[in-house]
Write an enzyme that holds these catalytic residues in place. Structure first.
Site, short mmCIF file in Angstrom:
data_model
loop_
_atom_site.label_atom_id
_atom_site.label_comp_id
_atom_site.label_asym_id
_atom_site.label_seq_id
_atom_site.Cartn_x
_atom_site.Cartn_y
_atom_site.Cartn_z
N GLY A 168 0.94 -1.30 0.13
CA GLY A 168 -0.06 0.09 -0.06
C GLY A 168 0.84 1.16 0.05
O GLY A 168 0.46 2.28 -0.50
N CYS A 169 1.83 1.21 0.93
CA CYS A 169 2.69 2.43 0.95
C CYS A 169 3.51 2.93 -0.37
O CYS A 169 3.57 3.71 -0.73
CB CYS A 169 3.79 2.34 2.01
N THR A 170 3.67 1.49 -1.12
CA THR A 170 4.43 1.91 -2.38
C THR A 170 3.60 2.38 -3.43
O THR A 170 3.96 3.34 -4.35
CB THR A 170 5.05 0.63 -3.05
N ALA A 214 3.14 6.12 -2.63
CA ALA A 214 4.14 6.82 -2.93
C ALA A 214 4.36 6.96 -4.25
O ALA A 214 4.89 8.00 -4.82
CB ALA A 214 5.49 6.11 -2.32
#
Length: 151
Positions: free
Chosen positions: A43-45, A48
């Protein structure tokens, strides 16, 4: 979550290169301040990379993007290099900023309770006032939502 119309808490944190940044450094610019749980997770990738793709449009609207997590400077550097991220990632290993922005909370995952970052985004105006707050955001959609919020 902090209230719209209140002053955003100032802070000083190191970026992925170890350079110190304060929120007050960005007076006169809009700031998209997003908090995420961890570098190199799915999710964070997604979040970002979506901010990275839209970054030129954020710049056109006079905004900077700052990502904050409790990961180390070294972790942020690897994350930035791996995905070619064009914006600043700030390391809050002490969790002082995560707590000041009320995003360090109790979370439940598969019935297990732990403390962690609730993915949240703040839009801060040129005077340092919070103008939009989004909590529990969807990683892939959040960057476009924030771009739209800039008008």
């Amino acid at each position: 979550m902090l209230e719209i119309g209140t002053a955003a808490p100032d802070f000083t944190l190191p970026d992925q290169n170890g350079v110190m940044h304060s929120l007050s450094d960005y007076r006169g610019q809009k700031v998209v301040l997003y908090f995420y749980p961890r570098d190199n997770t799915t999710g964070c990738t997604k979040q970002a990379c979506a901010f990275g793709e839209l970054y030129p449009q954020f710049q056109e609207k006079g905004a900077v993007v700052l990502g904050v997590s409790k990961d180390s400077v070294a972790s942020h550097k690897k994350f930035e290099e791996k995905y070619g991220l064009p914006f600043t990632l700030l390391s809050d290993t002490e969790k002082t900023v995560l707590q000041a922005y009320d995003v360090w909370k109790e979370k439940k995952l598969y019935g297990k309770v732990s403390m962690g970052v609730v993915r949240s985004t703040y839009l801060i105006d040129e005077q340092g006032i919070i103008v939009k707050v989004m909590g529990k955001v969807k990683p892939a959609e959040n960057p476009a939502q924030m771009l739209e919020a800039l008008g």
